[in-house]
Structure formats: structure tokens, C-alpha cells
Design a protein around this motif. Structure first.
Motif, PDB file in Angstrom:
ATOM      1  N   GLN A 194      29.074  25.126  41.523  1.00  0.00           N
ATOM      2  CA  GLN A 194      28.161  23.465  40.740  1.00  0.00           C
ATOM      3  C   GLN A 194      29.229  23.641  38.822  1.00  0.00           C
ATOM      4  N   ASP A 195      29.774  22.948  39.245  1.00  0.00           N
ATOM      5  CA  ASP A 195      31.088  22.672  37.341  1.00  0.00           C
ATOM      6  C   ASP A 195      29.946  23.057  36.500  1.00  0.00           C
ATOM      7  N   TRP A 196      29.239  21.230  36.411  1.00  0.00           N
ATOM      8  CA  TRP A 196      27.993  21.505  35.437  1.00  0.00           C
ATOM      9  C   TRP A 196      27.088  22.412  35.836  1.00  0.00           C
ATOM     10  N   LEU A 197      26.723  23.260  36.131  1.00  0.00           N
ATOM     11  CA  LEU A 197      25.670  24.234  36.161  1.00  0.00           C
ATOM     12  C   LEU A 197      25.650  25.270  35.592  1.00  0.00           C
ATOM     13  N   ALA A 198      27.304  25.986  36.275  1.00  0.00           N
ATOM     14  CA  ALA A 198      27.175  27.409  35.904  1.00  0.00           C
ATOM     15  C   ALA A 198      27.351  27.924  33.977  1.00  0.00           C
TER      16      ALA A 198
ATOM     17  N   SER B 298      24.360  32.782  47.924  1.00  0.00           N
ATOM     18  CA  SER B 298      23.193  31.517  46.632  1.00  0.00           C
ATOM     19  C   SER B 298      23.956  31.408  45.029  1.00  0.00           C
ATOM     20  N   ILE B 299      24.587  32.913  44.937  1.00  0.00           N
ATOM     21  CA  ILE B 299      25.259  33.007  43.070  1.00  0.00           C
ATOM     22  C   ILE B 299      26.487  32.555  43.662  1.00  0.00           C
ATOM     23  N   ALA B 300      26.861  32.246  44.969  1.00  0.00           N
ATOM     24  CA  ALA B 300      28.751  31.428  45.444  1.00  0.00           C
ATOM     25  C   ALA B 300      27.806  29.951  44.483  1.00  0.00           C
ATOM     26  N   TYR B 301      27.191  29.476  45.675  1.00  0.00           N
ATOM     27  CA  TYR B 301      26.720  28.643  45.288  1.00  0.00           C
ATOM     28  C   TYR B 301      26.204  27.545  44.248  1.00  0.00           C
ATOM     29  N   LEU B 302      25.602  27.835  43.449  1.00  0.00           N
ATOM     30  CA  LEU B 302      25.355  28.300  41.954  1.00  0.00           C
ATOM     31  C   LEU B 302      25.999  27.705  41.305  1.00  0.00           C
TER      32      LEU B 302
ATOM     33  N   LYS C 281      37.174  48.257  32.446  1.00  0.00           N
ATOM     34  CA  LYS C 281      36.609  46.010  32.836  1.00  0.00           C
ATOM     35  C   LYS C 281      37.261  45.764  33.997  1.00  0.00           C
ATOM     36  N   VAL C 282      36.288  44.760  35.088  1.00  0.00           N
ATOM     37  CA  VAL C 282      36.505  44.366  36.132  1.00  0.00           C
ATOM     38  C   VAL C 282      35.615  42.942  35.044  1.00  0.00           C
ATOM     39  N   ALA C 283      36.617  42.006  34.921  1.00  0.00           N
ATOM     40  CA  ALA C 283      35.922  40.380  34.887  1.00  0.00           C
ATOM     41  C   ALA C 283      36.213  39.548  35.893  1.00  0.00           C
ATOM     42  N   LEU C 284      35.468  38.635  35.631  1.00  0.00           N
ATOM     43  CA  LEU C 284      34.998  37.416  36.758  1.00  0.00           C
ATOM     44  C   LEU C 284      35.246  35.943  36.177  1.00  0.00           C
ATOM     45  N   HIS C 285      36.382  35.663  36.329  1.00  0.00           N
ATOM     46  CA  HIS C 285      36.639  33.840  35.398  1.00  0.00           C
ATOM     47  C   HIS C 285      36.311  32.872  36.401  1.00  0.00           C
ATOM     48  N   ASN C 286      35.512  32.227  35.647  1.00  0.00           N
ATOM     49  CA  ASN C 286      35.160  30.692  36.540  1.00  0.00           C
ATOM     50  C   ASN C 286      36.234  29.309  36.225  1.00  0.00           C
ATOM     51  N   PHE C 287      36.438  28.810  37.147  1.00  0.00           N
ATOM     52  CA  PHE C 287      37.562  27.657  37.387  1.00  0.00           C
ATOM     53  C   PHE C 287      37.089  26.301  37.973  1.00  0.00           C
ATOM     54  N   LYS C 288      37.237  25.560  37.743  1.00  0.00           N
ATOM     55  CA  LYS C 288      36.688  24.300  38.915  1.00  0.00           C
ATOM     56  C   LYS C 288      37.572  24.585  40.205  1.00  0.00           C
ATOM     57  N   GLY C 289      36.057  24.457  41.256  1.00  0.00           N
ATOM     58  CA  GLY C 289      36.321  24.905  41.960  1.00  0.00           C
ATOM     59  C   GLY C 289      36.917  26.563  42.180  1.00  0.00           C
ATOM     60  N   GLY C 290      36.390  26.956  41.847  1.00  0.00           N
ATOM     61  CA  GLY C 290      36.619  28.853  42.065  1.00  0.00           C
ATOM     62  C   GLY C 290      36.368  29.909  41.502  1.00  0.00           C
ATOM     63  N   TYR C 291      36.851  30.782  41.375  1.00  0.00           N
ATOM     64  CA  TYR C 291      37.119  31.989  40.182  1.00  0.00           C
ATOM     65  C   TYR C 291      38.106  33.823  40.706  1.00  0.00           C
ATOM     66  N   CYS C 292      38.259  33.902  39.719  1.00  0.00           N
ATOM     67  CA  CYS C 292      39.150  35.253  39.869  1.00  0.00           C
ATOM     68  C   CYS C 292      38.274  35.680  39.150  1.00  0.00           C
ATOM     69  N   GLY C 293      39.013  37.178  40.168  1.00  0.00           N
ATOM     70  CA  GLY C 293      37.983  38.358  39.454  1.00  0.00           C
ATOM     71  C   GLY C 293      39.592  39.310  39.009  1.00  0.00           C
TER      72      GLY C 293
ATOM     73  N   PRO D 269      33.477  36.951  47.639  1.00  0.00           N
ATOM     74  CA  PRO D 269      34.325  37.065  46.389  1.00  0.00           C
ATOM     75  C   PRO D 269      33.389  37.216  45.322  1.00  0.00           C
ATOM     76  N   LEU D 270      32.726  36.746  45.083  1.00  0.00           N
ATOM     77  CA  LEU D 270      32.136  36.246  43.336  1.00  0.00           C
ATOM     78  C   LEU D 270      31.433  37.508  43.233  1.00  0.00           C
ATOM     79  N   CYS D 271      30.781  37.730  44.352  1.00  0.00           N
ATOM     80  CA  CYS D 271      29.649  40.158  44.256  1.00  0.00           C
ATOM     81  C   CYS D 271      30.706  40.870  44.348  1.00  0.00           C
ATOM     82  N   GLY D 272      31.977  40.620  44.529  1.00  0.00           N
ATOM     83  CA  GLY D 272      33.265  41.592  43.888  1.00  0.00           C
ATOM     84  C   GLY D 272      33.026  42.927  44.703  1.00  0.00           C
ATOM     85  N   ASN D 273      32.291  43.500  46.074  1.00  0.00           N
ATOM     86  CA  ASN D 273      31.717  44.502  46.637  1.00  0.00           C
ATOM     87  C   ASN D 273      31.907  44.685  47.571  1.00  0.00           C
ATOM     88  N   GLY D 274      33.353  44.019  48.039  1.00  0.00           N
ATOM     89  CA  GLY D 274      33.254  44.010  49.908  1.00  0.00           C
ATOM     90  C   GLY D 274      33.976  45.231  50.193  1.00  0.00           C
TER      91      GLY D 274
END
Length: 376
Positions: free
Chosen positions: A344-348, A337-341, A186-198, A282-287
Motif C-alpha cells: 500500500q504505497d500510501w501506507l508505507a 502481512s508485512i508484504a501486504y502493508l 549491511k542488508v538494505a530493503l528499498h521500497n518503490f511503488k509496486g515492489g521493493y529491492c533487497g 522476499p520482503l522478509c529476506g530469509n528464504g
């Protein structure tokens, strides 16, 4: 002093530089790879690689699974308020640390007779259809082709007066290896306020955690531990992972001024590869896969040029810019676009509700940020 001559000089020994060097050397060209760091070395990186590049790696004679890479088939996404969604990855991928992957590719490059120099390039001059590359140690080399594969941000970007380097970037990246329980598929992407962790497993059963955050949000805290306790641990999946795992690094690796500004794939007649040509969020995890894919595109065209199948340097540059944009421009736009959305903490959380109700959207989005398997 007489400069040593090469067919191709590659500046930077990351994934793009190493795979290009191996490919070009296997095609009997004289290649110099200049890298400022010693191998092996950890780098701030998500360490998940899409299977799209496996055929090309196999063509080069590199099998990541021989060195403990983990096969990844599943994806998990969580929001900062602990909503979760899971799906299968359309193509799948593998987890392997940059420490191990770069080192094994470096060994393969040496085996393929690539000349590897530990030094720092301070200037590249293009005159009379020849590149002159000058290093910090005072050495000078010439080549027909010079490739820039020196990563996200370099002093050479400033020397070359690349436009993106003048724009400040607000992003900070942090990477930690841990040992503990985490599914290796599994690869996980965990969102937190102001960022995210792979999060994903790599060789040696280590868990790689790599997160990116806005530096303005981070600097309110006195150190990384305080930031993690007050912000990151609001995501309960991350809190559980940190609290039930042992940190393998003496201290986290960090990198600042990460830029997602548009870059040119050709700069001062140099062919740019990997992060030097452009970065997906990095949100898209494929660099990592993008770096290898860009190396394959560049190497194929360089081989054609050196074998006189492409008539002029101008034609080579046009072809590379065109194929680079065709291959990556949509990925980059979707990634931004995905990173921008998700910033927005209220939108995620609302986005996650939509994705749960329309589950076919997730594989579609993943396909838009990944490529198809490379044909070689």
C-alpha cells in the motif's frame, strides 16, 4: 529394465536438496540427487542468509566464510518517498551468492559420495510403499523416501496436481550483480511503488540487487531499463546505487509467476523442502535460511524413519508436517502481512514513521520472520 535403488531420492539441487543430501549421506544412506541444471548457476535470489543456520552448516562441514561470504550485522529500510530507518539485526547473517554457495555445497555432496544426476524428473509414482522416479532421459530409479526440493515452481508441480499451481501469480523477480560501493555489513530493503529491492554484498565484493514487483505494473513499460528509470529510480538510494555501480551481468536474470500461495509440506507421500514446501515473502529476506532449516528438519526425521525409530510412513509424514508448520507458519503469516502493508504505497511511509517512534518494533518484527540458531 531394472531400476537402480536408493534409500533416498532428492529432486532438486538447490540449498534444501544439497544440504539434505549431504546430511543423509553422512549418515550412511544411499542418496541420489537429481538436478536439471549444471553447477554453478546464478538464480534469482536475495542472497542474504540468517545466521540461524550457521550451526547446521558447520555440522555438515560447510563454512561459508571460507568462500568469501560477507558478515552482515545491520539493516536499512527505505520507502518510495525516501524515508529511511536503520537498525542492527538481532542475530545477523551473511551474504553469499547462490552461484557460489550452491556450487560449494555440490562439491561437498560429491565428496560425501552423493550420486548427482543432471536430468529432469517427469514423474514420481508411489506404489506398494516404494517410490518410482522417472526422468526425461528415460531412466528410472526407486527409493524408500523421495524428497521434493525443486524450487518455487516446476512442471512436476503440475504433474502432481498441486493446488497452488492452478492459481496465477502476479509477481516478477529480477536480479543483478554489480560492482561498486556498498557496506559489506549491511542488508538494505528499498521500497518503490509496486515492489521493493533487497541489496547486500556477496563474495568477490559484488553487490546483489534483487527486486520483486507486480507484473501488471511492470508490463506498462517496454523493458526493464524503462521500468527502472521511471519507477525504481524514484527511490533515490536505488538510483544512486545503479548510477554509481557497474553491472556485472550481461543482462538481468528474471523469473515470473512467483507464488506465495499455501503449499503442503507432504505431497503424494513426498517430503517437500525449501520453496517446494512454502515461500516466505522476499520482503522478509530469509528464504535461503528457511530452505536450509527445512532440510535439517526433514533429514533428521528421515534418518529416524530409516533407522526404524519412527514406526510408519504415516507417522513420519505427520511428524514432518507438524514440525514444518510449527517452525514456519508464523513466519509465513507475518511475511504475508508485512508484504501486504508495504504494497500500500500510501501506507508505507506512515509505517516508517511509526517504526521510527517505536524503534523496538523493528527487531521484534525481524525475530518473527527469522528463527533461532539451529541446535545440532
Amino acid at each position: 529394465m531394472t531400476s537402480q535403488q536408493f534409500d533416498v531420492i532428492i529432486i532438486g539441487g538447490g540449498l534444501a536438496g544439497l544440504t539434505s543430501a549431504i546430511d543423509l549421506s553422512q549418515n550412511n544412506f544411499k542418496v541420489l540427487l537429481i538436478e536439471k541444471n549444471s553447477f554453478p548457476k546464478h538464480k534469482v535470489c536475495g542472497e542474504y542468509v540468517s545466521n540461524e543456520v550457521l550451526p547446521y552448516l558447520e555440522y555438515l562441514g560447510f563454512n561459508p566464510f571460507e568462500f568469501g561470504a560477507k558478515r552482515i550485522t545491520n539493516f536499512e529500510l527505505t520507502t518510495h518517498n525516501n524515508k529511511t530507518i536503520q537498525t542492527e539485526l538481532p542475530l545477523g547473517g551473511f551474504g553469499m551468492s547462490r552461484y557460489e554457495m550452491d556450487f560449494q555445497l555440490y562439491q561437498l555432496a560429491l565428496k560425501q559420495k552423493v550420486t548427482v544426476l543432471k536430468d529432469t524428473v517427469i514423474n514420481v509414482i508411489f506404489e506398494n510403499d516404494v517410490f518410482s522416479v522417472q526422468t526425461k532421459s528415460g531412466q528410472s530409479f526407486t527409493s524408500k523416501i523421495t524428497m521434493g526440493a525443486f524450487g518455487k515452481r516446476s512442471n512436476l508441480d503440475t504433474t502432481l496436481q498441486r493446488s497452488f499451481i492452478t492459481k496465477k501469480s502476479p509477481y516478477l523477480g529480477v536480479k543483478i550483480h554489480m560492482s561498486g560501493n556498498f557496506p559489506e555489513n549491511k542488508v538494505a530493503l528499498h521500497n518503490f511503488k509496486g515492489g521493493y529491492c533487497g541489496v547486500s554484498k556477496v563474495e568477490n565484493d559484488h553487490i546483489n540487487l534483487c527486486y520483486i514487483t507486480n507484473y501488471e505494473a511492470f508490463k506498462r513499460y517496454k523493458d526493464i531499463d524503462a521500468f527502472q528509470n521511471d519507477v525504481i529510480f524514484k527511490n533515490l538510494a536505488l538510483k544512486e546505487l545503479f548510477q554509481n555501480s557497474n553491472i556485472e551481468f550481461d543482462k538481468p536474470l528474471t523469473i515470473s509467476q512467483i507464488s506465495f500461495e499455501t503449499k503442503n509440506p507432504i505431497e503424494n507421500h513426498m517430503i517437500m523442502c525449501g520453496d517446494s514446501a512454502g515461500m516466505i515473502h522476499p520482503l522478509c529476506g530469509n528464504g535461503m535460511a528457511m530452505a536450509i532449516r527445512s532440510a535439517q528438519l526433514a533429514s533428521g526425521l528421515i534418518i529416524d524413519y530409516l533407522q526404524n525409530k519412527i514406526d510408519t510412513r504415516a507417522a513420519l509424514e505427520r511428524k514432518y508436517a507438524k514440525v514444518w508448520n510449527k517452525t514456519f507458519s508464523l513466519r509465513l503469516k507475518v511475511g504475508h502481512s508485512i508484504a501486504y502493508l508495504f504494497r500500500q504505497d500510501w501506507l508505507a511511509p506512515k509505517l516508517l514513521v511509526v517504526l521510527r517512534r517505536v524503534p523496538f518494533l523493528i527487531p521484534l518484527i525481524i525475530r518473527m520472520t527469522h528463527g533461532k540458531p539451529i541446535k545440532v
